[in-house]
Each structure stands twice: as C-alpha cells, then as structure tokens.
Design a protein around this motif. Structure first.
Motif, mmCIF file in Angstrom:
data_model
loop_
_atom_site.group_PDB
_atom_site.id
_atom_site.type_symbol
_atom_site.label_atom_id
_atom_site.label_comp_id
_atom_site.label_asym_id
_atom_site.label_seq_id
_atom_site.Cartn_x
_atom_site.Cartn_y
_atom_site.Cartn_z
ATOM 1 N N LEU A 124 0.775 -1.225 0.297
ATOM 2 C CA LEU A 124 -0.285 0.314 0.091
ATOM 3 C C LEU A 124 0.691 1.385 -0.297
ATOM 4 O O LEU A 124 1.452 1.507 0.960
ATOM 5 N N ALA A 125 1.176 1.847 -1.169
ATOM 6 C CA ALA A 125 2.244 2.492 -1.592
ATOM 7 C C ALA A 125 1.446 4.256 -1.571
ATOM 8 O O ALA A 125 0.147 4.398 -2.407
ATOM 9 N N ASP A 126 2.231 4.667 -1.549
ATOM 10 C CA ASP A 126 1.445 6.532 -2.164
ATOM 11 C C ASP A 126 2.864 7.205 -2.231
ATOM 12 O O ASP A 126 3.989 7.034 -2.834
ATOM 13 N N THR A 127 2.661 7.882 -3.383
ATOM 14 C CA THR A 127 3.265 8.800 -4.478
ATOM 15 C C THR A 127 3.725 9.964 -3.993
ATOM 16 O O THR A 127 3.020 10.977 -4.114
ATOM 17 N N ALA A 128 4.879 9.636 -3.352
ATOM 18 C CA ALA A 128 5.241 11.781 -2.321
ATOM 19 C C ALA A 128 6.245 11.692 -3.490
ATOM 20 O O ALA A 128 8.101 11.781 -3.429
ATOM 21 N N TRP A 129 5.888 11.965 -5.044
ATOM 22 C CA TRP A 129 6.923 11.700 -5.502
ATOM 23 C C TRP A 129 7.881 12.670 -5.907
ATOM 24 O O TRP A 129 9.520 13.309 -5.687
ATOM 25 N N ASN A 130 8.033 14.239 -5.467
ATOM 26 C CA ASN A 130 8.304 15.323 -4.929
ATOM 27 C C ASN A 130 8.724 15.222 -3.165
ATOM 28 O O ASN A 130 9.547 16.559 -3.056
ATOM 29 N N GLY A 131 8.600 14.300 -2.710
ATOM 30 C CA GLY A 131 8.919 14.116 -0.995
ATOM 31 C C GLY A 131 9.972 14.956 -1.051
ATOM 32 O O GLY A 131 10.813 15.852 -0.311
ATOM 33 N N PRO A 132 10.902 13.804 -1.230
ATOM 34 C CA PRO A 132 12.591 14.244 -0.613
ATOM 35 C C PRO A 132 13.067 14.908 -1.488
ATOM 36 O O PRO A 132 13.652 15.704 -0.744
ATOM 37 N N LEU A 133 13.242 15.633 -2.295
ATOM 38 C CA LEU A 133 12.742 16.665 -3.008
ATOM 39 C C LEU A 133 12.853 18.079 -2.966
ATOM 40 O O LEU A 133 14.080 18.624 -2.910
ATOM 41 N N ARG A 134 12.063 18.036 -2.419
ATOM 42 C CA ARG A 134 11.429 19.299 -1.997
ATOM 43 C C ARG A 134 11.150 19.781 -0.196
ATOM 44 O O ARG A 134 11.506 20.554 0.184
ATOM 45 N N ALA A 135 10.795 18.419 0.069
ATOM 46 C CA ALA A 135 10.200 18.542 2.478
ATOM 47 C C ALA A 135 11.493 19.326 3.008
ATOM 48 O O ALA A 135 12.999 18.366 3.016
ATOM 49 N N ARG A 136 11.396 20.007 3.731
ATOM 50 C CA ARG A 136 13.010 19.665 5.208
ATOM 51 C C ARG A 136 12.228 18.236 5.589
ATOM 52 O O ARG A 136 11.668 17.680 5.534
ATOM 53 N N PRO A 137 13.292 18.363 6.037
ATOM 54 C CA PRO A 137 13.714 17.186 7.145
ATOM 55 C C PRO A 137 12.371 17.189 8.082
ATOM 56 O O PRO A 137 12.144 15.755 8.470
ATOM 57 N N ASP A 138 11.920 17.522 8.409
ATOM 58 C CA ASP A 138 10.880 17.719 9.912
ATOM 59 C C ASP A 138 9.687 17.732 9.179
ATOM 60 O O ASP A 138 9.039 16.469 9.729
ATOM 61 N N GLN A 139 9.538 18.216 8.570
ATOM 62 C CA GLN A 139 8.572 17.827 6.922
ATOM 63 C C GLN A 139 8.513 16.358 6.740
ATOM 64 O O GLN A 139 7.059 15.927 6.495
ATOM 65 N N TRP A 140 9.713 15.673 6.593
ATOM 66 C CA TRP A 140 9.406 14.079 6.041
ATOM 67 C C TRP A 140 8.781 13.839 7.140
ATOM 68 O O TRP A 140 8.219 12.614 6.979
ATOM 69 N N GLN A 141 9.268 14.049 8.356
ATOM 70 C CA GLN A 141 9.481 12.839 9.145
ATOM 71 C C GLN A 141 8.017 13.031 9.908
ATOM 72 O O GLN A 141 7.666 11.897 10.053
ATOM 73 N N THR A 142 7.309 14.139 10.052
ATOM 74 C CA THR A 142 5.851 13.806 10.078
ATOM 75 C C THR A 142 5.063 13.990 9.289
ATOM 76 O O THR A 142 4.089 12.860 9.118
ATOM 77 N N TYR A 143 5.436 13.793 7.575
ATOM 78 C CA TYR A 143 4.594 12.439 6.897
ATOM 79 C C TYR A 143 4.481 11.301 6.810
ATOM 80 O O TYR A 143 3.508 10.595 7.338
ATOM 81 N N LEU A 144 6.018 11.143 7.188
ATOM 82 C CA LEU A 144 6.624 10.001 7.404
ATOM 83 C C LEU A 144 5.478 8.881 8.588
ATOM 84 O O LEU A 144 4.850 7.794 8.030
ATOM 85 N N ALA A 145 5.706 9.697 9.332
ATOM 86 C CA ALA A 145 4.856 9.460 10.951
ATOM 87 C C ALA A 145 2.820 8.844 10.714
ATOM 88 O O ALA A 145 2.719 8.194 10.702
ATOM 89 N N ALA A 146 2.627 10.025 9.903
ATOM 90 C CA ALA A 146 1.074 10.109 9.036
ATOM 91 C C ALA A 146 0.708 8.749 8.614
ATOM 92 O O ALA A 146 -0.500 8.305 8.641
ATOM 93 N N ARG A 147 1.374 8.847 7.614
ATOM 94 C CA ARG A 147 1.091 7.488 6.530
ATOM 95 C C ARG A 147 1.176 6.163 7.497
ATOM 96 O O ARG A 147 0.718 5.428 6.986
ATOM 97 N N LYS A 148 2.242 6.121 7.609
ATOM 98 C CA LYS A 148 2.213 4.722 8.850
ATOM 99 C C LYS A 148 1.067 4.846 9.734
ATOM 100 O O LYS A 148 0.788 3.476 9.271
ATOM 101 N N LYS A 149 1.146 5.407 10.042
ATOM 102 C CA LYS A 149 -0.502 5.602 11.173
ATOM 103 C C LYS A 149 -1.513 5.297 10.207
ATOM 104 O O LYS A 149 -2.575 4.461 10.685
ATOM 105 N N GLN A 150 -1.413 5.852 8.965
ATOM 106 C CA GLN A 150 -3.000 5.366 7.980
ATOM 107 C C GLN A 150 -2.342 4.302 7.521
ATOM 108 O O GLN A 150 -3.999 3.375 6.562
ATOM 109 N N GLY A 151 -1.792 2.843 7.627
ATOM 110 C CA GLY A 151 -1.769 2.343 7.298
ATOM 111 C C GLY A 151 -1.049 1.889 6.532
ATOM 112 O O GLY A 151 -0.320 0.596 5.528
ATOM 113 N N PHE A 152 -0.504 2.664 5.333
ATOM 114 C CA PHE A 152 0.942 2.533 3.709
ATOM 115 C C PHE A 152 2.214 1.841 4.740
ATOM 116 O O PHE A 152 2.735 1.626 5.415
ATOM 117 N N SER A 153 2.863 1.153 3.352
ATOM 118 C CA SER A 153 3.659 -0.009 3.502
ATOM 119 C C SER A 153 4.418 0.314 2.869
ATOM 120 O O SER A 153 5.540 -0.101 2.582
#
Length: 521
Positions: A124-153
C-alpha cells in the motif's frame, strides 16, 4: 569487530590515494562479501564526493563475514585490496517488519510479495514523487509518521530532477547532461537524499524510488544515452541498494514498441550482478504491461498505471482490459496499479475534481480484478509538495486547472488517504494472498453496459472466502453460493463491519454508496 543484525545495513568507507578528473565515470570499485558458509556476493561501491567511496551491504545470515575490495585503478591502494571482517547477529525479535522479517521479494506463488522469512507483505504505497526532493527534514518526518499511522507500507518517489521538480526549484541538480552524457555529477544531491530514504525504512515503510523518470524529452530517462542511463542506474543501486527498496527503473514512460528493446538492455545491465531487490517499470497511463518485459529475469512484477480518467473507456480499461485479463499469462508475476485516480486532481478530459470515492473505486477494482498484491494511492498536494504554501505542478499545466495546489500538509487531511488503511484492513482480515478473480460468482454483471457499476468478485482457491466490491451499492445477484454460509458488509469510508448474516442468492447493499463484501464458508 563491527556487528550488524541480519538484514541490517553494513557500510564500508574507502579513501582514494589520488584524485580523478571524473570519479563518477573513470573509476569502478567493487567489494566482495563472503558469508560464514563461504558464499561470496559482490556489490559495487559508489563515489560519495572528494576521495570517498562507500559500499553498502545487507548480510543475510548470522556469523562472521569477510570483505575485500577491488578497483579498476589497480594501483590505488586506498581502493584496491582493502579487506576486513564484521559480525552479523540474528534479526531483532521486536521492531518494524522490515527489520524482523527481512527484505521484500516476490513470494513463491508469484502472485504477491513476502518478506525473506515468508511473511506476506501487502503493498500500500503513496506517490510522494517530489517529497524527498522538496520537503524539509521535519516535514518529511511528519509525513512519514502520518502515512505509517494510516496503514501505508511503501513510498514511491523520484530520485533526480525531472519535469515535476527542476533544478531551479530544487536549488541544485543531480547532474547535467551534454549530448546524452552525464557531466558534473553531483554526489551531494544524493547525500542530501540519503537521510530521506533511511527515514522511510525507519518508519517501517518500503522505499520505491524511480531511478530514471522518462515521460518527456527533458527527463533523465530520455536525455541520457543507453550507456549513461546504465551507469547512473548502477550508481543508484549501489548507493541505495543497502536500504529496503523496490526499484522502479523507468518512470511514467511508454516502454512499448521500439523503446522496449532499449529498456530491456538497460534493465539487464543494471541488475546483472545485483538483483536482491524487486524491480519493475512504472508505465504511463493505460498501456498494456506484459509482453515487453514479462520474461525478463530482472523484471519481478507488473507495475501499471490506470491513470486519472473517469470516462467510460478509461473505466472499462481497468475492469475489463489488460489488468483484468493479462494476469493469467505466463510466467506469472504480481501486478500493482502504481498510479490510479489521484485525490484532489482534475480528471483527464472532463476536468472534474477526483475525490475519495473515485480513489476508493479505482483501488478496490485494482485489488480484485487480478490476484491482489497491493495498490498505490496518490493526491495532488503530496506528490507536488509545493515548497511554500500553495504552488503549481511544474510541467503539468492541466493539473493546476482548478487553481494552485494546497500545501503538502493539506494532503494528509484528505479522506482518501485515511480510507486506504481501511481497505488494507479489509483485505488483511481475509486470506488475501489466496484470492483469485472469479466473475462466475455473479449471476448478473451490471458493469457490462455501464462500467461505473462493475462489480469485482474474487474468491480463495479453496472456496473458503469470497470478496466483492460494489461501486454503487444496490442489489447483487450471486450465481454460485455452494459452500458459502455467511456474509458481512464492510464500509470502506469508515472501516466498520456489519453483523454477520446468512448469504442469499440476491443481496441488497446497505445503501447506494460503495461497499466491500466478505462471504465465508
């Protein structure tokens, strides 16, 4: 002696005794790793700037391992003939599945994914195509924690500049291209991305990078010559191959016809001596996805794209076209819709805004018209990842038809993302790895005339369970209920189950919205 757990990451740093004019092009360094049983695996090291090369490796068994390096510049004592040992401990008893159960690969039945120890893996993936390219480190951590909680793999993303994020918006590029050749290769670009890829794994998620985006003439997958595309792809496999990854070799391209031979050549060369992680191609929208690569030894699963249309023809392609028919072809491979309808995106043609319903419909169909291996979700605010507040999708003019895309954090609030976890929960409550499409379960198929009403049906090989998806509620007529006793309705909007009832030849959905159904023996 250094020690790492089984399937953990062991890294070696090597320092050159001399400088090179073009280290990326001029020098090849490999490291052979010998197991306690005497088996040797060789991985390529990668240049990490200055005089530094690194090799990353995952030991697959406990005990004492040994390593030794080889360099194409045999007189460089800093890179040639280095050697050492390290200890590998058993895998941890607790922690994320990727640590406990090992890397993901294709399961023995060829229909789904599993960890090294055989535990099933639901994609169960999410297409964060630009995520690592554009996100700040703190934003990326927030995003990953949310997607993990929602059940993404898993997380899909792009690994270089592309038409969705050019050098101007990124502040730097991975490399320049001159007449098909890589010039001014920038290892700092990838050193900045390394923590983003590691963070995906640290959150228990699988990383799925696109190596060579190939949609337009300006993307690396088209601007690079065959040899340079191979050179770069091997570099990225060396750099990130020690992480828990699945490779999307090409991104959003048309790999049919004459271009297929080129990509077969690239795939064979890239994965010739390091194929310990699954690989596929990410196709552009609604292209048949079997003939060109099915027999390639490096091509592990079918990654197709049903795309972002909702016309009758586009819906019919998904429910009655190649995804619903070609899964039977030999040799069998898992099939994953890597890009279905995106939430908060204007649909092709009509421009109507796609919502959670269109996403759920495409996702549930994708999981039942073929043996389920998994599926991918996407939404505009996440994949575009506007750098500051609202923003535009570079090179995707029609996507901003409804105005500027909201900032990335708004994408985490869209209902479809939360509902993907509900869909996963439904399938994992079943023997989902045993499900096979079974249209014969239905006495009537309302989708023959109107594909928007197509009911997808599947059952386990042993007829212990059946699963169906009704996109618009209403009545469902079953043709064969032998051995089945009970039925439960599942609401994919809320994740709630109904009570168990006796199965009947004709069944009425709770309402006119979409529903998943579980029938049990």
């Amino acid at each position: 002696m250094d020690a790492v757990p089984q399937w953990g990451l062991f890294e070696i740093e090597l320092t050159s005794h001399q400088d090179y004019e073009d280290p990326f092009q001029d020098v090849t360094v490999t490291v052979g790793f010998t197991s306690p049983a005497g088996r040797t695996r060789t991985v390529e090291a990668f240049w990490d700037g200055g005089r530094t090369w690194r090799a990353r490796f995952n030991p697959d068994g406990p005990g004492r391992w040994a390593w030794a390096s080889t360099c194409s510049s045999a007189t460089n004592a800093g890179l040639q003939g280095r050697a050492g040992t390290f200890s590998c401990d058993p895998p941890p008893a607790k922690g994320p599945p990727l640590r406990r159960h090992g890397p993901v690969h294709v399961a023995e039945d060829g229909r789904h994914f599993a960890h090294a120890d055989g535990t099933a893996f639901f994609w169960l993936a999410d297409t964060a195509w630009n995520g690592p390219l554009r996100a700040r480190p703190d934003q990326w951590q927030t995003y990953l924690a949310a997607r993990k909680k929602q059940g993404f793999s898993a997380i899909q993303f792009v690994s270089t500049q592309w038409r969705g994020a050019d050098g101007k918006t990124l502040g730097q590029v991975a490399f320049d291209v001159a007449e098909g050749r890589i010039a001014h290769f920038n290892p700092e670009f990838f050193a900045r991305l390394d923590p983003y890829v590691r963070a995906i794994n640290e959150h228990g998620l699988l990383a799925a990078p696109v190596i060579l985006w190939a949609c337009t003439k300006d993307d690396p997958g088209q601007t690079l010559s065959d040899e340079q595309a191979i050179r770069f792809a091997r570099y990225l496999v060396a750099r990130w191959g020690g992480y828990e990854v699945v490779w999307l070799l090409g991104g959003d391209g048309d790999y049919t016809g004459p271009s297929a031979a080129r990509w077969r050549k690239i795939g064979r060369a890239v994965f010739a001596d390091r194929h310990d992680r699954p690989a596929t191609m990410h196709y552009c929208g609604q292209k048949s996805f079997t003939d060109e690569f099915r027999s390639e030894s490096w091509f592990d699963f079918m990654g197709y794209q049903s795309g972002h249309g909702v016309s009758e023809a586009e819906l019919r392609w998904l429910v009655q076209g190649p995804p619903a028919t070609e899964w039977r072809d030999e040799p069998v491979k898992p099939s994953v819709n890597l890009e279905p309808n995106y939430e908060a995106m204007p649909a092709y043609g009509s421009g109507e805004m796609l919502g959670a319903y269109e996403v759920r419909r495409a996702v549930c169909w994708s999981l039942l018209v073929m043996p389920p291996a998994g599926v991918t979700y996407g939404c505009n605010p996440i994949w575009i990842w506007p750098p500051k507040g609202k923003g535009k999708a570079i090179g995707h003019g029609t996507i901003d038809k409804a105005g500027l895309t909201p900032e990335w954090s708004e994408g985490l609030k869209l209902p479809g993302g939360e509902q993907m976890g509900h869909v996963r929960a439904f399938f994992e409550a079943l023997e989902w790895t045993r499900l096979r499409p079974s249209p014969e379960l239905l006495a009537e198929q309302p989708g023959l005339d109107d594909p928007s009403r197509f009911i997808a049906a599947a059952r386990t090989v042993e007829r212990r369970e059946a699963a169906l998806y009704l996109p618009r509620g209403g009545e469902m007529a079953l043709a064969d209920i032998r051995g089945f006793r009970t039925i439960r309705w599942f609401n994919p909007r809320t994740g709630k189950w109904s009570g168990s009832k006796t199965v009947q030849p004709r069944l009425q959905a709770p309402d006119e919205q979409d529903w998943l159904v579980r029938i049990e023996a």
